[in-house]
Design an enzyme around this catalytic site. Structure first.
Site, PDB file in Angstrom:
ATOM      1  N   ASP A  13       0.806  -1.225   0.000  1.00  0.00           N
ATOM      2  CA  ASP A  13       0.000   0.000   0.000  1.00  0.00           C
ATOM      3  C   ASP A  13       0.840   1.276   0.000  1.00  0.00           C
ATOM      4  O   ASP A  13       0.453   2.302   0.562  1.00  0.00           O
ATOM      5  CB  ASP A  13      -0.972   0.022   1.204  1.00  0.00           C
ATOM      6  CG  ASP A  13      -1.865  -1.201   1.214  1.00  0.00           C
ATOM      7  OD1 ASP A  13      -2.253  -1.637   0.123  1.00  0.00           O
ATOM      8  OD2 ASP A  13      -2.156  -1.709   2.309  1.00  0.00           O
ATOM      9  N   GLU A  14       1.984   1.221  -0.657  1.00  0.00           N
ATOM     10  CA  GLU A  14       2.882   2.376  -0.699  1.00  0.00           C
ATOM     11  C   GLU A  14       2.454   3.383  -1.764  1.00  0.00           C
ATOM     12  O   GLU A  14       2.940   4.517  -1.774  1.00  0.00           O
ATOM     13  CB  GLU A  14       4.326   1.926  -1.002  1.00  0.00           C
ATOM     14  CG  GLU A  14       4.950   0.988   0.017  1.00  0.00           C
ATOM     15  CD  GLU A  14       4.680  -0.484  -0.289  1.00  0.00           C
ATOM     16  OE1 GLU A  14       3.840  -0.777  -1.164  1.00  0.00           O
ATOM     17  OE2 GLU A  14       5.299  -1.338   0.369  1.00  0.00           O
ATOM     18  N   LYS A  16       1.810   1.943  -5.216  1.00  0.00           N
ATOM     19  CA  LYS A  16       2.323   1.320  -6.450  1.00  0.00           C
ATOM     20  C   LYS A  16       1.403   1.587  -7.629  1.00  0.00           C
ATOM     21  O   LYS A  16       1.855   1.816  -8.745  1.00  0.00           O
ATOM     22  CB  LYS A  16       2.469  -0.209  -6.246  1.00  0.00           C
ATOM     23  CG  LYS A  16       3.464  -0.574  -5.162  1.00  0.00           C
ATOM     24  CD  LYS A  16       3.521  -2.074  -4.924  1.00  0.00           C
ATOM     25  CE  LYS A  16       2.268  -2.629  -4.275  1.00  0.00           C
ATOM     26  NZ  LYS A  16       2.039  -2.177  -2.890  1.00  0.00           N
ATOM     27  N   GLY A  40      -4.602  -4.352  -3.643  1.00  0.00           N
ATOM     28  CA  GLY A  40      -5.582  -3.297  -3.901  1.00  0.00           C
ATOM     29  C   GLY A  40      -4.804  -2.062  -4.307  1.00  0.00           C
ATOM     30  O   GLY A  40      -4.122  -1.465  -3.480  1.00  0.00           O
ATOM     31  N   HIS A  41      -4.816  -1.758  -5.605  1.00  0.00           N
ATOM     32  CA  HIS A  41      -4.038  -0.632  -6.117  1.00  0.00           C
ATOM     33  C   HIS A  41      -4.997   0.479  -6.554  1.00  0.00           C
ATOM     34  O   HIS A  41      -5.840   0.255  -7.412  1.00  0.00           O
ATOM     35  CB  HIS A  41      -3.164  -1.065  -7.292  1.00  0.00           C
ATOM     36  CG  HIS A  41      -2.141  -2.094  -6.915  1.00  0.00           C
ATOM     37  ND1 HIS A  41      -1.266  -2.641  -7.819  1.00  0.00           N
ATOM     38  CD2 HIS A  41      -1.832  -2.665  -5.727  1.00  0.00           C
ATOM     39  CE1 HIS A  41      -0.480  -3.503  -7.199  1.00  0.00           C
ATOM     40  NE2 HIS A  41      -0.814  -3.544  -5.929  1.00  0.00           N
ATOM     41  N   GLN A 223       1.782  -6.223  -3.124  1.00  0.00           N
ATOM     42  CA  GLN A 223       2.296  -6.301  -1.745  1.00  0.00           C
ATOM     43  C   GLN A 223       3.603  -5.502  -1.589  1.00  0.00           C
ATOM     44  O   GLN A 223       3.742  -4.470  -2.204  1.00  0.00           O
ATOM     45  CB  GLN A 223       2.480  -7.764  -1.306  1.00  0.00           C
ATOM     46  CG  GLN A 223       1.169  -8.533  -1.203  1.00  0.00           C
ATOM     47  CD  GLN A 223       0.608  -8.986  -2.537  1.00  0.00           C
ATOM     48  OE1 GLN A 223       1.298  -9.623  -3.304  1.00  0.00           O
ATOM     49  NE2 GLN A 223      -0.639  -8.662  -2.819  1.00  0.00           N
ATOM     50  N   THR A 299      -8.776  -3.581  -0.368  1.00  0.00           N
ATOM     51  CA  THR A 299      -9.309  -4.915  -0.623  1.00  0.00           C
ATOM     52  C   THR A 299     -10.257  -5.366   0.483  1.00  0.00           C
ATOM     53  O   THR A 299     -11.346  -5.841   0.214  1.00  0.00           O
ATOM     54  CB  THR A 299      -8.129  -5.916  -0.756  1.00  0.00           C
ATOM     55  OG1 THR A 299      -7.328  -5.482  -1.855  1.00  0.00           O
ATOM     56  CG2 THR A 299      -8.611  -7.332  -1.027  1.00  0.00           C
ATOM     57  N   THR A 300      -9.849  -5.182   1.734  1.00  0.00           N
ATOM     58  CA  THR A 300     -10.651  -5.739   2.832  1.00  0.00           C
ATOM     59  C   THR A 300     -11.367  -4.682   3.661  1.00  0.00           C
ATOM     60  O   THR A 300     -12.148  -5.019   4.542  1.00  0.00           O
ATOM     61  CB  THR A 300      -9.751  -6.568   3.781  1.00  0.00           C
ATOM     62  OG1 THR A 300      -8.715  -5.696   4.250  1.00  0.00           O
ATOM     63  CG2 THR A 300      -9.149  -7.759   3.085  1.00  0.00           C
TER      64      THR A 300
HETATM   65  P1  GDP Z   1      -0.770   0.281  -3.576  1.00  0.00           P
HETATM   66  O1  GDP Z   1      -1.414  -0.971  -3.065  1.00  0.00           O
HETATM   67  O2  GDP Z   1       0.701   0.297  -3.343  1.00  0.00           O
HETATM   68  O3  GDP Z   1      -1.112   0.593  -5.001  1.00  0.00           O
HETATM   69  O4  GDP Z   1      -1.368   1.467  -2.681  1.00  0.00           O
HETATM   70  P2  GDP Z   1      -2.914   1.681  -2.281  1.00  0.00           P
HETATM   71  O5  GDP Z   1      -3.647   2.144  -3.482  1.00  0.00           O
HETATM   72  O6  GDP Z   1      -3.438   0.495  -1.563  1.00  0.00           O
HETATM   73  O7  GDP Z   1      -2.775   2.820  -1.192  1.00  0.00           O
HETATM   74  C1  GDP Z   1      -2.179   4.050  -1.497  1.00  0.00           C
HETATM   75  C2  GDP Z   1      -3.221   5.165  -1.304  1.00  0.00           C
HETATM   76  O8  GDP Z   1      -2.575   6.413  -1.280  1.00  0.00           O
HETATM   77  C3  GDP Z   1      -4.241   5.268  -2.442  1.00  0.00           C
HETATM   78  O9  GDP Z   1      -5.459   5.702  -1.897  1.00  0.00           O
HETATM   79  C4  GDP Z   1      -3.641   6.331  -3.362  1.00  0.00           C
HETATM   80  O10 GDP Z   1      -4.636   7.027  -4.111  1.00  0.00           O
HETATM   81  C5  GDP Z   1      -3.011   7.238  -2.350  1.00  0.00           C
HETATM   82  N1  GDP Z   1      -1.808   7.956  -2.803  1.00  0.00           N
HETATM   83  C6  GDP Z   1      -0.803   7.517  -3.605  1.00  0.00           C
HETATM   84  N2  GDP Z   1       0.180   8.430  -3.677  1.00  0.00           N
HETATM   85  C7  GDP Z   1      -0.198   9.468  -2.891  1.00  0.00           C
HETATM   86  C8  GDP Z   1       0.411  10.711  -2.512  1.00  0.00           C
HETATM   87  O11 GDP Z   1       1.524  11.044  -2.904  1.00  0.00           O
HETATM   88  N3  GDP Z   1      -0.310  11.519  -1.653  1.00  0.00           N
HETATM   89  C9  GDP Z   1      -1.541  11.160  -1.175  1.00  0.00           C
HETATM   90  N4  GDP Z   1      -2.161  11.996  -0.338  1.00  0.00           N
HETATM   91  N5  GDP Z   1      -2.126  10.017  -1.498  1.00  0.00           N
HETATM   92  C10 GDP Z   1      -1.457   9.168  -2.336  1.00  0.00           C
HETATM   93  P1  IMO Z   2      -1.004  -4.212  -2.139  1.00  0.00           P
HETATM   94  O1  IMO Z   2      -0.581  -4.781  -3.467  1.00  0.00           O
HETATM   95  C1  IMO Z   2      -1.066  -4.673   2.205  1.00  0.00           C
HETATM   96  C2  IMO Z   2      -1.162  -8.789   3.749  1.00  0.00           C
HETATM   97  C3  IMO Z   2      -2.416  -9.260   4.456  1.00  0.00           C
HETATM   98  C4  IMO Z   2      -1.827 -10.232   5.452  1.00  0.00           C
HETATM   99  C5  IMO Z   2      -0.692 -10.883   4.655  1.00  0.00           C
HETATM  100  C6  IMO Z   2      -1.063 -12.228   4.044  1.00  0.00           C
HETATM  101  O2  IMO Z   2      -2.277  -3.450  -2.182  1.00  0.00           O
HETATM  102  O3  IMO Z   2       0.120  -3.475  -1.506  1.00  0.00           O
HETATM  103  P2  IMO Z   2      -2.585 -12.912   1.985  1.00  0.00           P
HETATM  104  O4  IMO Z   2      -4.053 -12.723   1.739  1.00  0.00           O
HETATM  105  O5  IMO Z   2      -1.705 -12.308   0.953  1.00  0.00           O
HETATM  106  O6  IMO Z   2      -2.224 -14.346   2.247  1.00  0.00           O
HETATM  107  O7  IMO Z   2      -2.310 -12.139   3.380  1.00  0.00           O
HETATM  108  O8  IMO Z   2      -0.364  -9.961   3.622  1.00  0.00           O
HETATM  109  N1  IMO Z   2      -1.386  -8.252   2.382  1.00  0.00           N
HETATM  110  C7  IMO Z   2      -1.306  -6.949   2.072  1.00  0.00           C
HETATM  111  N2  IMO Z   2      -1.112  -5.863   2.841  1.00  0.00           N
HETATM  112  N3  IMO Z   2      -1.187  -4.535   0.872  1.00  0.00           N
HETATM  113  C8  IMO Z   2      -1.357  -5.616   0.074  1.00  0.00           C
HETATM  114  O9  IMO Z   2      -1.344  -5.527  -1.277  1.00  0.00           O
HETATM  115  C9  IMO Z   2      -1.471  -6.896   0.662  1.00  0.00           C
HETATM  116  N4  IMO Z   2      -1.668  -8.144   0.185  1.00  0.00           N
HETATM  117  C10 IMO Z   2      -1.602  -8.974   1.248  1.00  0.00           C
HETATM  118  O10 IMO Z   2      -3.069  -8.178   5.091  1.00  0.00           O
HETATM  119  O11 IMO Z   2      -1.241  -9.534   6.518  1.00  0.00           O
HETATM  120 MG    MG Z   3      -2.922  -1.578  -1.767  1.00  0.00          MG
END
Ligand code: GDP
Ligand code: IMO
Ligand code: MG
Length: 427
Positions: A13-14, A16, A40-41, A223, A299-300
């Site tokens: 969730d950085e 990506k 969940g991107h 992840q 995702t969850t």
């Molecule tokens: P991923 O799983 O690595 O793709 O990240 P997620 O989408 O799960 O979580 C990142 C969240 O931060 C999302 O809601 C993005 O829209 C948001 N986001 C990404 N980059 C930035 C940023 O530079 N600033 C802010 N405020 N939000 C961001």
């Molecule tokens: P993105 O791509 C954050 C975590 C789950 C759990 C562990 C194992 O959005 O960064 P799993 O269902 O994969 O067997 O669960 O990994 N996890 C994530 N945490 N972002 C994700 O994906 C994740 N995908 C799995 O919460 O701790």
């Molecule tokens: Mg994510």
């Protein structure tokens, strides 16, 4: 022959999805190489927000071919609902390619994931419950079902039978559940075959030919590094290799072809599910990061655990991935703190430790040693270049770069595509 890997440098969730989408317009292929719909991107394009789970974020860029590689695990029903959702919003998904060697998340894999977690009780991993672990376990146990198996009914039936043999014993005798019928599973899987067919391809050949033709290929990790089955905080990890080497095995491209490895790094830290997290904040600051950063799972829907930036982890990510660059995200979320603590090392049993300990016990005992950096109060969401940032924000970025061991080549100051400061071009 640019082949870039873009991966999470922390616990997922950085950002990506945003980073991949940003590059999507300039690359020819975007490839998912591991994981499944546990990811969940989020991608924000103008006033439109997309949540992608299985499809590579490049699907939103019209010129780009999205590829699901052999290392991914696919739940066909999730794939179809994601495709339907995008089609309804006018996104063309016809270029998608899926590896025939990718494994299928079957309904029994989802069941086993859920019952195993329930059985573990307070020792649970906190999985996403999507059947990821059991599907990879079947793959390693050589009883997995692959996409290509859908096109030979007799083989499919034999394989499902073999996979269910032991599982039904487990379900009925250990977990006290009803046995799963082979025929029912086969029927469900076969119902996906026709719709999947046009997408199925020899993706290894396609990608290697593309690289030979000087096309630009971007590998999008799911992840993050600390969730890697080999290099993460085992057993609190996912069941695949999000780290850079996973791009090679999960897509069938040799390491000599990879030109750049970009680590996506949040300006603070989050984690979902169980497991150690030295800089976790269980106070008002943690709550504020969650609220301002919108830290809730895509995702969850679970609240993400939040904490300060951890430079020990960033250095570790640089090392195990051979990172060439960082993309620092969500710097805007830190606006308003007078001082921002950054973890520079750990104290473990009274000793200062600079690098991530390899022992799980030591990591569980790690206490963060913080350095306080001065904060800023100016709105930075409109900043277009590094010099637009207030001095303290610039210094925060420079300090993180120095501690983390690779150049920060881009900075996110908001969720939108254009809310990005580009320092060094990725292409
Ligand atoms: P991923 O799983 O690595 O793709 O990240 P997620 O989408 O799960 O979580 C990142 C969240 O931060 C999302 O809601 C993005 O829209 C948001 N986001 C990404 N980059 C930035 C940023 O530079 N600033 C802010 N405020 N939000 C961001
Ligand atoms: P993105 O791509 C954050 C975590 C789950 C759990 C562990 C194992 O959005 O960064 P799993 O269902 O994969 O067997 O669960 O990994 N996890 C994530 N945490 N972002 C994700 O994906 C994740 N995908 C799995 O919460 O701790
Ligand atoms: Mg994510």
């Amino acid at each position: 022959m640019p082949a870039l890997v873009l991966l999470g440098a922390q616990w997922g969730d950085e950002g990506k999805g945003k980073a991949t989408d940003l590059l999507g317009g300039s690359v020819d292929y975007v490839v998912r190489y591991q994981g499944g719909n546990n990811a969940g991107h989020t991608v924000v394009v103008g006033d439109q927000k997309y949540a992608l789970h299985l499809l590579p974020s490049g699907i939103l860029s019209p010129g780009c071919t999205p590829v699901i590689g052999n290392g991914v695990v696919i739940d066909p029903s999730v794939l179809f609902s994601e495709l339907n959702g995008l089609n309804e919003r006018g996104v063309d998904t016809s270029k998608l390619l899926i590896s025939g060697n990718a494994h299928i998340i079957t309904p029994y894999n989802v069941t086993v994931d859920k019952v195993t977690e329930r059985f573990l009780g307070k020792r649970k991993i906190g999985t996403t419950g999507r059947g990821i672990g059991p599907t990879y376990a079947d793959k390693i146990n050589r009883v997995g079902i692959r996409i290509q198996d859908l096109y030979d009914e007799s083989i499919l039936e034999q394989k499902v039978e073999a996979a269910l043999d032991g599982k039904n014993q487990l379900l009925t005798k250990v977990f006290n559940r009803r046995a799963i019928e082979v025929g029912q599973v086969v029927e469900e899987l076969l119902s996906y075959a026709d719709r999947l067919k046009p997408y199925v391809a020899d993706t290894v050949l396609v990608l290697n030919q593309a690289l030979e033709d000087d096309k630009v290929v971007l590998f999008e990790g799911g992840q993050g590094t600390l969730l890697d089955i080999d290099h993460g905080t085992y057993p609190f990890v996912t069941s695949s290799n999000p780290t850079a080497g996973g791009a090679c095995t999960g897509a069938g491209v040799g390491p000599t072809k990879i030109s750049r490895v970009i680590g996506i790094l949040k300006a603070y830290t989050t984690r979902v599910g169980s497991g150690p997290f030295p800089t976790e904040l269980l106070d008002a600051d943690g709550e504020a990061l969650r609220r301002i950063g919108g830290e809730r799972g895509v995702t969850t829907g679970r609240d993400r655990r939040c904490g300060w930036f951890d430079a020990v982890i960033a250095r570790y990510a640089t090392r195990v991935n051979g990172l060439t660059d960082f993309f620092l995200t969500k710097l805007d979320v830190l606006t308003g703190w007078e001082e921002i603590p950054v973890c520079v090392a750990y104290e473990i049993d009274g000793k200062r430790v600079e690098e991530l300990p390899y022992s799980q016990t030591d990591f569980h005992h790690a206490k963060p040693i913080y350095e306080n950096l001065p904060g800023w109060s100016e709105d930075i969401t409109k900043a277009k270049s590094f010099s637009d940032l207030p001095k303290n924000a610039q210094d925060y970025v420079k300090a993180l770069e120095e501690m983390s061991g690779a150049p920060i080549s881009a900075i996110g100051v908001g969720p939108g595509r254009d809310e990005t400061i580009e320092i060094n071009s990725f292409l």
